[in-house]
Design a protein around this motif. Structure first.
Motif, short mmCIF file in Angstrom:
data_model
loop_
_atom_site.label_atom_id
_atom_site.label_comp_id
_atom_site.label_asym_id
_atom_site.label_seq_id
_atom_site.Cartn_x
_atom_site.Cartn_y
_atom_site.Cartn_z
N LEU A 90 -5.23 -13.63 6.52
CA LEU A 90 -5.48 -12.65 5.46
C LEU A 90 -4.15 -12.09 5.00
O LEU A 90 -3.12 -12.30 5.63
CB LEU A 90 -6.40 -11.53 5.94
CG LEU A 90 -5.97 -10.66 7.13
CD1 LEU A 90 -4.95 -9.61 6.77
CD2 LEU A 90 -7.19 -9.99 7.72
N THR A 91 -4.21 -11.40 3.90
CA THR A 91 -3.04 -10.69 3.39
C THR A 91 -3.44 -9.25 3.06
O THR A 91 -4.62 -8.96 2.88
CB THR A 91 -2.48 -11.35 2.10
OG1 THR A 91 -3.49 -11.31 1.10
CG2 THR A 91 -2.03 -12.77 2.36
N LEU A 92 -2.45 -8.38 3.02
CA LEU A 92 -2.64 -7.00 2.56
C LEU A 92 -1.73 -6.77 1.37
O LEU A 92 -0.58 -7.22 1.36
CB LEU A 92 -2.32 -6.00 3.67
CG LEU A 92 -3.32 -5.90 4.81
CD1 LEU A 92 -2.78 -5.01 5.91
CD2 LEU A 92 -4.64 -5.37 4.30
N SER A 93 -2.22 -6.03 0.40
CA SER A 93 -1.43 -5.76 -0.81
C SER A 93 -0.32 -4.76 -0.51
O SER A 93 -0.43 -3.95 0.42
CB SER A 93 -2.33 -5.22 -1.91
OG SER A 93 -2.69 -3.88 -1.62
N PRO A 94 0.75 -4.78 -1.31
CA PRO A 94 1.80 -3.78 -1.15
C PRO A 94 1.27 -2.36 -1.32
O PRO A 94 1.73 -1.43 -0.64
CB PRO A 94 2.80 -4.13 -2.27
CG PRO A 94 2.58 -5.58 -2.53
CD PRO A 94 1.10 -5.80 -2.31
N THR A 95 0.26 -2.17 -2.18
CA THR A 95 -0.31 -0.84 -2.39
C THR A 95 -0.96 -0.33 -1.10
O THR A 95 -0.79 0.82 -0.72
CB THR A 95 -1.35 -0.89 -3.53
OG1 THR A 95 -0.72 -1.36 -4.70
CG2 THR A 95 -1.97 0.47 -3.78
N THR A 96 -1.70 -1.19 -0.43
CA THR A 96 -2.35 -0.79 0.83
C THR A 96 -1.32 -0.51 1.91
O THR A 96 -1.41 0.49 2.63
CB THR A 96 -3.34 -1.88 1.29
OG1 THR A 96 -4.34 -2.06 0.28
CG2 THR A 96 -4.01 -1.52 2.60
N LEU A 97 -0.34 -1.38 2.03
CA LEU A 97 0.71 -1.17 3.04
C LEU A 97 1.47 0.13 2.78
O LEU A 97 1.78 0.87 3.71
CB LEU A 97 1.67 -2.36 3.05
CG LEU A 97 1.06 -3.68 3.56
CD1 LEU A 97 2.01 -4.84 3.28
CD2 LEU A 97 0.72 -3.57 5.03
N SER A 98 1.74 0.42 1.52
CA SER A 98 2.42 1.67 1.16
C SER A 98 1.56 2.88 1.50
O SER A 98 2.07 3.90 2.00
CB SER A 98 2.76 1.66 -0.33
OG SER A 98 3.39 2.86 -0.70
N ALA A 99 0.25 2.79 1.25
CA ALA A 99 -0.66 3.91 1.54
C ALA A 99 -0.68 4.20 3.04
O ALA A 99 -0.72 5.36 3.46
CB ALA A 99 -2.07 3.59 1.04
N ILE A 100 -0.66 3.17 3.86
CA ILE A 100 -0.64 3.35 5.31
C ILE A 100 0.67 4.01 5.73
O ILE A 100 0.68 5.01 6.46
CB ILE A 100 -0.83 2.00 6.03
CG1 ILE A 100 -2.23 1.46 5.75
CG2 ILE A 100 -0.58 2.13 7.54
CD1 ILE A 100 -2.41 -0.01 6.13
N GLY A 101 1.79 3.47 5.28
CA GLY A 101 3.11 3.98 5.66
C GLY A 101 3.37 5.38 5.16
O GLY A 101 3.95 6.21 5.89
N SER A 102 2.96 5.69 3.94
CA SER A 102 3.24 7.02 3.38
C SER A 102 2.50 8.12 4.13
O SER A 102 2.90 9.28 4.09
CB SER A 102 2.90 7.06 1.89
OG SER A 102 1.50 6.96 1.69
N ARG A 103 1.44 7.76 4.83
CA ARG A 103 0.68 8.73 5.61
C ARG A 103 1.19 8.83 7.05
O ARG A 103 0.65 9.57 7.86
CB ARG A 103 -0.81 8.36 5.59
CG ARG A 103 -1.46 8.64 4.25
CD ARG A 103 -2.80 7.95 4.13
NE ARG A 103 -3.52 8.38 2.93
CZ ARG A 103 -3.28 7.91 1.70
NH1 ARG A 103 -2.34 7.01 1.51
NH2 ARG A 103 -3.98 8.36 0.67
N GLY A 104 2.22 8.06 7.39
CA GLY A 104 2.79 8.11 8.72
C GLY A 104 1.95 7.42 9.78
O GLY A 104 2.04 7.74 10.96
N LEU A 105 1.16 6.43 9.36
CA LEU A 105 0.26 5.74 10.27
C LEU A 105 0.81 4.39 10.71
O LEU A 105 1.56 3.74 9.98
CB LEU A 105 -1.10 5.51 9.60
CG LEU A 105 -1.82 6.76 9.11
CD1 LEU A 105 -3.04 6.39 8.27
CD2 LEU A 105 -2.20 7.66 10.27
N VAL A 106 0.42 3.96 11.88
CA VAL A 106 0.71 2.63 12.40
C VAL A 106 -0.48 1.73 12.04
O VAL A 106 -1.61 2.20 11.95
CB VAL A 106 0.88 2.71 13.94
CG1 VAL A 106 0.95 1.34 14.57
CG2 VAL A 106 2.10 3.54 14.29
N LEU A 107 -0.22 0.45 11.84
CA LEU A 107 -1.27 -0.52 11.59
C LEU A 107 -1.41 -1.40 12.83
O LEU A 107 -0.45 -2.03 13.25
CB LEU A 107 -0.91 -1.38 10.37
CG LEU A 107 -1.88 -2.49 9.97
CD1 LEU A 107 -3.26 -1.93 9.65
CD2 LEU A 107 -1.31 -3.26 8.79
N GLY A 108 -2.60 -1.39 13.44
CA GLY A 108 -2.82 -2.16 14.66
C GLY A 108 -3.97 -3.14 14.50
O GLY A 108 -4.91 -2.88 13.74
#
Length: 138
Positions: free
Chosen positions: A110-128
C-alpha cells in the motif's frame, strides 16, 4: 504487487497519568475505548484485567479493500483540527496511529499520500504497523 486485503486504523494515546475525559474534551469526541491506570476492564473473552497504564483509543471502521488514507483521514476529520492542542496532548502522552495490515497472499502493499503523512506528523504522532500474514497461497 496486489493491494493489502484489509486494513484497520486507530488513534491511540497511552500514559500513566492519562485522563480519558481530558483527551475527549481537547479532541472533541468520545473514544472507542478508554481506561484509567488501575481501572478494571474486560477482555473479549470475559476476563477481568487491571489496566497497567491509561489509554484512549479512537478507531476507524475496518473495511476491505484497503483504503488506509481514507481511514486515517476519517479519524482526523472526526476530531479537533487545532494542531496546537494535538501537540500538547502528544507531548504529554505516547500517541500514535496504529495500523493493522491483513494480508490475504504474499507480496501485497500500500501507499500513503503526502497529505496523510503530513497530518500524522503535524500532530506529533508516530505511525505504527502490525502486519498479519496471509496463508501464502496465490
Amino acid at each position: 504487487m496486489a493491494e493489502v486485503h484489509e486494513t484497520a486504523a486507530s488513534l491511540r494515546f497511552h500514559g500513566d497519568d492519562l485522563d480519558p475525559e481530558e483527551i475527549s474534551r481537547v479532541l472533541g469526541a468520545q473514544p472507542t475505548r478508554c481506561r484509567k491506570k488501575g481501572g478494571i476492564w474486560i477482555t473479549p473473552s470475559g476476563k477481568e484485567k487491571i489496566a497497567r497504564t491509561g489509554s484512549w483509543n479512537f478507531a476507524a471502521k475496518k473495511e476491505p479493500p484497503c483504503d488506509l488514507d481514507k481511514q486515517i483521514n476519517r479519524i482526523f476529520s472526526d476530531l479537533s483540527d487545532d494542531i496546537n492542542a494535538w501537540k500538547v496532548i502528544a507531548s504529554r502522552y505516547r500517541g500514535n496511529i496504529f495500523v493493522g495490515l491483513f494480508l490475504s497472499s504474499l507480496n501485497e502493499g500500500l501507499t500513503l499520500s503526502p497529505t496523510t503523512l503530513s497530518a500524522i506528523g503535524s500532530r506529533g504522532l508516530v505511525l505504527g504497523f502490525d502486519i498479519y500474514s496471509g496463508d501464502g497461497k496465490e
